[in-house]
Scaffold this motif. Structure first.
Motif, PDB file in Angstrom:
ATOM      1  N   GLY A  66       0.805  -1.220   0.000  1.00  0.00           N
ATOM      2  CA  GLY A  66       0.000   0.000   0.000  1.00  0.00           C
ATOM      3  C   GLY A  66       0.833   1.263   0.000  1.00  0.00           C
ATOM      4  N   THR A  67       1.567   1.469   1.080  1.00  0.00           N
ATOM      5  CA  THR A  67       2.380   2.677   1.191  1.00  0.00           C
ATOM      6  C   THR A  67       3.540   2.652   0.205  1.00  0.00           C
ATOM      7  OG1 THR A  67       1.812   2.764   3.535  1.00  0.00           O
ATOM      8  CG2 THR A  67       3.644   4.137   2.804  1.00  0.00           C
ATOM      9  N   GLY A  68       4.153   1.482   0.052  1.00  0.00           N
ATOM     10  CA  GLY A  68       5.315   1.372  -0.817  1.00  0.00           C
ATOM     11  C   GLY A  68       4.974   1.276  -2.294  1.00  0.00           C
ATOM     12  N   VAL A  69       4.549   0.089  -2.726  1.00  0.00           N
ATOM     13  CA  VAL A  69       4.332  -0.149  -4.163  1.00  0.00           C
ATOM     14  C   VAL A  69       3.275   0.801  -4.731  1.00  0.00           C
ATOM     15  CG1 VAL A  69       3.589  -1.819  -5.906  1.00  0.00           C
ATOM     16  CG2 VAL A  69       5.073  -2.568  -4.037  1.00  0.00           C
ATOM     17  N   LEU A  70       2.087   0.808  -4.146  1.00  0.00           N
ATOM     18  CA  LEU A  70       1.013   1.631  -4.712  1.00  0.00           C
ATOM     19  C   LEU A  70       1.210   3.114  -4.441  1.00  0.00           C
ATOM     20  CD1 LEU A  70      -1.997  -0.750  -4.040  1.00  0.00           C
ATOM     21  CD2 LEU A  70      -0.825  -0.297  -6.213  1.00  0.00           C
ATOM     22  N   GLY A  71       1.858   3.456  -3.336  1.00  0.00           N
ATOM     23  CA  GLY A  71       2.208   4.853  -3.088  1.00  0.00           C
ATOM     24  C   GLY A  71       3.201   5.371  -4.113  1.00  0.00           C
ATOM     25  N   GLY A  72       4.144   4.525  -4.517  1.00  0.00           N
ATOM     26  CA  GLY A  72       5.100   4.904  -5.559  1.00  0.00           C
ATOM     27  C   GLY A  72       4.492   4.868  -6.949  1.00  0.00           C
ATOM     28  N   PHE A  73       3.533   3.978  -7.132  1.00  0.00           N
ATOM     29  CA  PHE A  73       2.877   3.822  -8.436  1.00  0.00           C
ATOM     30  C   PHE A  73       1.979   5.017  -8.759  1.00  0.00           C
ATOM     31  CE2 PHE A  73      -0.712   1.860 -10.905  1.00  0.00           C
ATOM     32  CZ  PHE A  73      -0.005   1.630 -12.077  1.00  0.00           C
ATOM     33  N   THR A  74       1.173   5.437  -7.792  1.00  0.00           N
ATOM     34  CA  THR A  74       0.289   6.582  -8.017  1.00  0.00           C
ATOM     35  C   THR A  74       1.076   7.870  -7.847  1.00  0.00           C
ATOM     36  OG1 THR A  74      -0.396   6.553  -5.709  1.00  0.00           O
ATOM     37  CG2 THR A  74      -1.776   5.346  -7.263  1.00  0.00           C
ATOM     38  N   THR A  75       0.562   8.957  -8.401  1.00  0.00           N
ATOM     39  CA  THR A  75       1.339  10.181  -8.370  1.00  0.00           C
ATOM     40  C   THR A  75       0.466  11.430  -8.362  1.00  0.00           C
ATOM     41  OG1 THR A  75       2.919  11.521  -9.590  1.00  0.00           O
ATOM     42  CG2 THR A  75       1.674   9.930 -10.878  1.00  0.00           C
ATOM     43  N   TYR A  76       0.414  12.064  -7.227  1.00  0.00           N
ATOM     44  CA  TYR A  76      -0.335  13.314  -7.114  1.00  0.00           C
ATOM     45  C   TYR A  76       0.416  14.451  -7.794  1.00  0.00           C
ATOM     46  CZ  TYR A  76      -3.138  17.026  -5.114  1.00  0.00           C
ATOM     47  OH  TYR A  76      -3.961  18.118  -4.959  1.00  0.00           O
ATOM     48  N   SER A  77       1.725  14.472  -7.646  1.00  0.00           N
ATOM     49  CA  SER A  77       2.505  15.574  -8.225  1.00  0.00           C
ATOM     50  C   SER A  77       2.412  15.591  -9.750  1.00  0.00           C
ATOM     51  CB  SER A  77       3.961  15.499  -7.770  1.00  0.00           C
ATOM     52  OG  SER A  77       4.531  14.254  -8.137  1.00  0.00           O
ATOM     53  N   ALA A  78       2.489  14.430 -10.392  1.00  0.00           N
ATOM     54  CA  ALA A  78       2.355  14.395 -11.855  1.00  0.00           C
ATOM     55  C   ALA A  78       0.938  14.769 -12.273  1.00  0.00           C
ATOM     56  CB  ALA A  78       2.723  13.018 -12.391  1.00  0.00           C
ATOM     57  N   PHE A  79      -0.043  14.406 -11.472  1.00  0.00           N
ATOM     58  CA  PHE A  79      -1.436  14.799 -11.734  1.00  0.00           C
ATOM     59  C   PHE A  79      -1.543  16.325 -11.735  1.00  0.00           C
ATOM     60  CE2 PHE A  79      -5.469  15.788  -9.303  1.00  0.00           C
ATOM     61  CZ  PHE A  79      -6.287  15.839 -10.416  1.00  0.00           C
ATOM     62  N   MET A  80      -0.970  16.976 -10.728  1.00  0.00           N
ATOM     63  CA  MET A  80      -1.060  18.431 -10.634  1.00  0.00           C
ATOM     64  C   MET A  80      -0.266  19.130 -11.734  1.00  0.00           C
ATOM     65  SD  MET A  80      -3.016  19.642  -8.320  1.00  0.00           S
ATOM     66  CE  MET A  80      -4.199  18.417  -8.794  1.00  0.00           C
ATOM     67  N   THR A  81       0.967  18.687 -11.979  1.00  0.00           N
ATOM     68  CA  THR A  81       1.765  19.348 -13.014  1.00  0.00           C
ATOM     69  C   THR A  81       1.183  19.090 -14.403  1.00  0.00           C
ATOM     70  OG1 THR A  81       3.327  17.498 -13.074  1.00  0.00           O
ATOM     71  CG2 THR A  81       3.911  19.377 -11.684  1.00  0.00           C
ATOM     72  N   GLY A  82       0.615  17.910 -14.605  1.00  0.00           N
ATOM     73  CA  GLY A  82      -0.056  17.634 -15.881  1.00  0.00           C
ATOM     74  C   GLY A  82      -1.260  18.524 -16.090  1.00  0.00           C
ATOM     75  N   THR A  83      -2.010  18.760 -15.017  1.00  0.00           N
ATOM     76  CA  THR A  83      -3.178  19.639 -15.096  1.00  0.00           C
ATOM     77  C   THR A  83      -2.752  21.071 -15.421  1.00  0.00           C
ATOM     78  OG1 THR A  83      -4.367  18.267 -13.502  1.00  0.00           O
ATOM     79  CG2 THR A  83      -5.187  20.504 -13.834  1.00  0.00           C
ATOM     80  N   VAL A  84      -1.727  21.556 -14.753  1.00  0.00           N
ATOM     81  CA  VAL A  84      -1.243  22.922 -14.994  1.00  0.00           C
ATOM     82  C   VAL A  84      -0.710  23.060 -16.417  1.00  0.00           C
ATOM     83  CG1 VAL A  84       0.513  24.616 -14.324  1.00  0.00           C
ATOM     84  CG2 VAL A  84      -0.791  23.415 -12.577  1.00  0.00           C
ATOM     85  N   ALA A  85       0.051  22.076 -16.882  1.00  0.00           N
ATOM     86  CA  ALA A  85       0.583  22.136 -18.251  1.00  0.00           C
ATOM     87  C   ALA A  85      -0.548  22.112 -19.278  1.00  0.00           C
ATOM     88  CB  ALA A  85       1.540  20.970 -18.485  1.00  0.00           C
ATOM     89  N   LEU A  86      -1.546  21.306 -19.053  1.00  0.00           N
ATOM     90  CA  LEU A  86      -2.690  21.222 -19.951  1.00  0.00           C
ATOM     91  C   LEU A  86      -3.489  22.529 -19.929  1.00  0.00           C
ATOM     92  CD1 LEU A  86      -3.943  19.139 -21.844  1.00  0.00           C
ATOM     93  CD2 LEU A  86      -5.275  18.277 -19.917  1.00  0.00           C
ATOM     94  N   TRP A  87      -3.568  23.151 -18.765  1.00  0.00           N
ATOM     95  CA  TRP A  87      -4.310  24.399 -18.605  1.00  0.00           C
ATOM     96  C   TRP A  87      -3.776  25.495 -19.530  1.00  0.00           C
ATOM     97  CZ3 TRP A  87      -8.650  25.344 -15.788  1.00  0.00           C
ATOM     98  CH2 TRP A  87      -9.042  26.663 -15.659  1.00  0.00           C
ATOM     99  N   ALA A  88      -2.469  25.522 -19.749  1.00  0.00           N
ATOM    100  CA  ALA A  88      -1.858  26.561 -20.581  1.00  0.00           C
ATOM    101  C   ALA A  88      -2.392  26.521 -22.016  1.00  0.00           C
ATOM    102  CB  ALA A  88      -0.343  26.404 -20.577  1.00  0.00           C
ATOM    103  N   ASP A  89      -2.658  25.337 -22.533  1.00  0.00           N
ATOM    104  CA  ASP A  89      -3.110  25.200 -23.921  1.00  0.00           C
ATOM    105  C   ASP A  89      -4.605  24.946 -24.053  1.00  0.00           C
ATOM    106  OD1 ASP A  89      -0.515  25.523 -24.927  1.00  0.00           O
ATOM    107  OD2 ASP A  89      -0.087  23.388 -24.647  1.00  0.00           O
ATOM    108  N   ALA A  90      -5.191  24.276 -23.075  1.00  0.00           N
ATOM    109  CA  ALA A  90      -6.598  23.891 -23.182  1.00  0.00           C
ATOM    110  C   ALA A  90      -7.248  23.903 -21.796  1.00  0.00           C
ATOM    111  CB  ALA A  90      -6.701  22.512 -23.816  1.00  0.00           C
ATOM    112  N   PRO A  91      -7.636  25.070 -21.318  1.00  0.00           N
ATOM    113  CA  PRO A  91      -8.186  25.165 -19.965  1.00  0.00           C
ATOM    114  C   PRO A  91      -9.415  24.270 -19.725  1.00  0.00           C
ATOM    115  CG  PRO A  91      -7.802  27.356 -20.861  1.00  0.00           C
ATOM    116  CD  PRO A  91      -7.543  26.380 -21.959  1.00  0.00           C
TER     117      PRO A  91
END
Length: 129
Positions: A66-91
């Motif tokens: 849970g904390t290890g494998v799936l915590g490393g597998f999922t990614t909140y930071s990439a979710f947020m940076t992906g959202t911000v990057a997408l916002w620049a071109d397609a809000p």
């Protein structure tokens, strides 16, 4: 926190992060849309739900998976940076991605908890057998 639990999280996190990278390489972003991040976060929410319903919090296996494998597998930071990057071109698409990720993640976690719960036995079904 014991040294054993810390090592379990470290080992599991290394595996989960490597698998997330592999998914990202296998499923690259198309048109700036972070498909891989969406996929790992929704799948991870489902699996964490199943794990939370099946394994007690105090087990080393839950810490590792849970904390290890799936915590490393999922990614909140990439979710947020992906959202911000997408916002620049397609809000609008960024909003749909962020809202969709949250809704799908919540749904996947709820489904995982439901699927992971032990099934109750029914006396009628047992009597028929």
């Amino acid at each position: 926190m014991t040294a054993r639990r810390l090592l379990l999280v470290f080992a599991g996190g290394s595996i989960g992060t490597a698998v997330r990278l592999a998914v990202g390489l296998w499923m690259p972003d198309a048109g700036g849309f972070p498909f891989a991040t969406l996929a790992v976060n929704v799948l991870g929410a489902l699996l964490i739900g199943i794990l939370a319903a099946r394994l007690p919090q105090t087990t080393g296996l839950r810490v590792f998976l849970g904390t290890g494998v799936l915590g490393g597998f999922t990614t909140y930071s990439a979710f947020m940076t992906g959202t911000v990057a997408l916002w620049a071109d397609a809000p609008l698409l960024a909003f749909v991605y962020a809202a969709g990720s949250l809704v799908l993640g919540l749904g996947a976690a709820a489904l995982g908890l439901r699927l992971g719960r032990p099934r109750a036995t029914h006396p009628v079904a047992e009597a028929a057998s």
